[in-house]
Design a protein around this motif. Structure first.
Motif, PDB file in Angstrom:
ATOM      1  N   HIS A 186       0.838  -1.205   0.000  1.00  0.00           N
ATOM      2  CA  HIS A 186       0.000   0.000   0.000  1.00  0.00           C
ATOM      3  C   HIS A 186       0.873   1.255   0.000  1.00  0.00           C
ATOM      4  O   HIS A 186       0.588   2.218  -0.713  1.00  0.00           O
ATOM      5  CB  HIS A 186      -0.938  -0.007   1.214  1.00  0.00           C
ATOM      6  CG  HIS A 186      -1.978   1.072   1.157  1.00  0.00           C
ATOM      7  ND1 HIS A 186      -2.583   1.564   2.275  1.00  0.00           N
ATOM      8  CD2 HIS A 186      -2.498   1.781   0.123  1.00  0.00           C
ATOM      9  CE1 HIS A 186      -3.443   2.517   1.934  1.00  0.00           C
ATOM     10  NE2 HIS A 186      -3.405   2.665   0.631  1.00  0.00           N
ATOM     11  N   SER A 227       2.073   2.142  -3.395  1.00  0.00           N
ATOM     12  CA  SER A 227       1.017   2.485  -4.349  1.00  0.00           C
ATOM     13  C   SER A 227       0.875   3.997  -4.523  1.00  0.00           C
ATOM     14  O   SER A 227       1.507   4.794  -3.815  1.00  0.00           O
ATOM     15  CB  SER A 227      -0.317   1.899  -3.876  1.00  0.00           C
ATOM     16  OG  SER A 227      -0.870   2.693  -2.828  1.00  0.00           O
ATOM     17  N   ASP A 238      -1.447   5.769  -3.565  1.00  0.00           N
ATOM     18  CA  ASP A 238      -1.982   6.396  -2.344  1.00  0.00           C
ATOM     19  C   ASP A 238      -0.881   7.060  -1.534  1.00  0.00           C
ATOM     20  O   ASP A 238      -1.137   8.025  -0.812  1.00  0.00           O
ATOM     21  CB  ASP A 238      -2.666   5.354  -1.447  1.00  0.00           C
ATOM     22  CG  ASP A 238      -4.037   4.945  -1.945  1.00  0.00           C
ATOM     23  OD1 ASP A 238      -4.601   5.643  -2.809  1.00  0.00           O
ATOM     24  OD2 ASP A 238      -4.544   3.908  -1.455  1.00  0.00           O
TER      25      ASP A 238
END
Length: 176
Positions: free
Chosen positions: A69, A72, A74
């Protein structure tokens, strides 16, 4: 000591960070792939030239799903911004063997001036006769300053991931 080239000994150095999680706990992590170019007299860093590069895909928080994550869009968006860099611009001596090093930190396509406290820990010869120098680095940055704004609100108030990132490096550099 004269101003010479020093190369980070990655086997004996760490680049770590910590951030608040759920407003009350701390999550720690680090980067495994980094490099630096230091041209300095380690006993007087005021005239040093320091460049540091981190491969952000090498992030390690000891949790594979979280690391994915963080890689990513994000967070670090490593596909488009694979490196984090720092280049010193001003170095001020604050005490014996202590300095504030200000430079341009580039992360996720944004460059901002940041200042880190650095302590020169000393020099010595390793068992093979190579001269080494030690440095401790600490500081704080705001992740939102670099476009790392992903978050999740908590039912009880607050957010999942803190904005302030504490940075800590332990560096050993080899002369040459």
């Amino acid at each position: 000591m004269a101003k010479t080239n020093w190369n980070v000994d990655k086997a004996h150095s760490t680049v770590d960070f910590s951030v608040k999680h759920m407003m009350f706990a701390t999550v720690k992590g680090g980067f495994q792939d980094f490099d630096a170019t230091i041209v300095a007299d380690p006993t007087d860093l005021t005239t040093a030239d320091i460049e540091f590069t981190i491969d952000v895909s090498s992030i390690d928080t000891r949790n594979g799903d979280r690391d994915a994550h963080l890689r990513s869009a994000d967070f670090f968006d490593v596909e488009n911004h694979p490196k984090m860099t720092f280049k010193s611009t001003v170095i001020e001596k604050t005490d014996d063997n202590e300095y504030n090093i200000t430079g341009d930190l580039t992360l996720r396509g944004t460059t901002k001036a940041e200042t880190f406290a650095v302590t020169f820990e000393g020099t010595g010869l390793d068992p093979w006769g190579n001269e080494k120098a030690g440095f401790a680095v600490s500081g704080k940055i705001k992740r939102s300053d670099y476009g790392l704004t992903w978050n999740a609100p908590l039912e009880a108030g607050g957010v999942l991931v803190g904005d302030q990132i504490k940075v800590e490096l332990q560096l050993q550099a080899a002369k040459g």
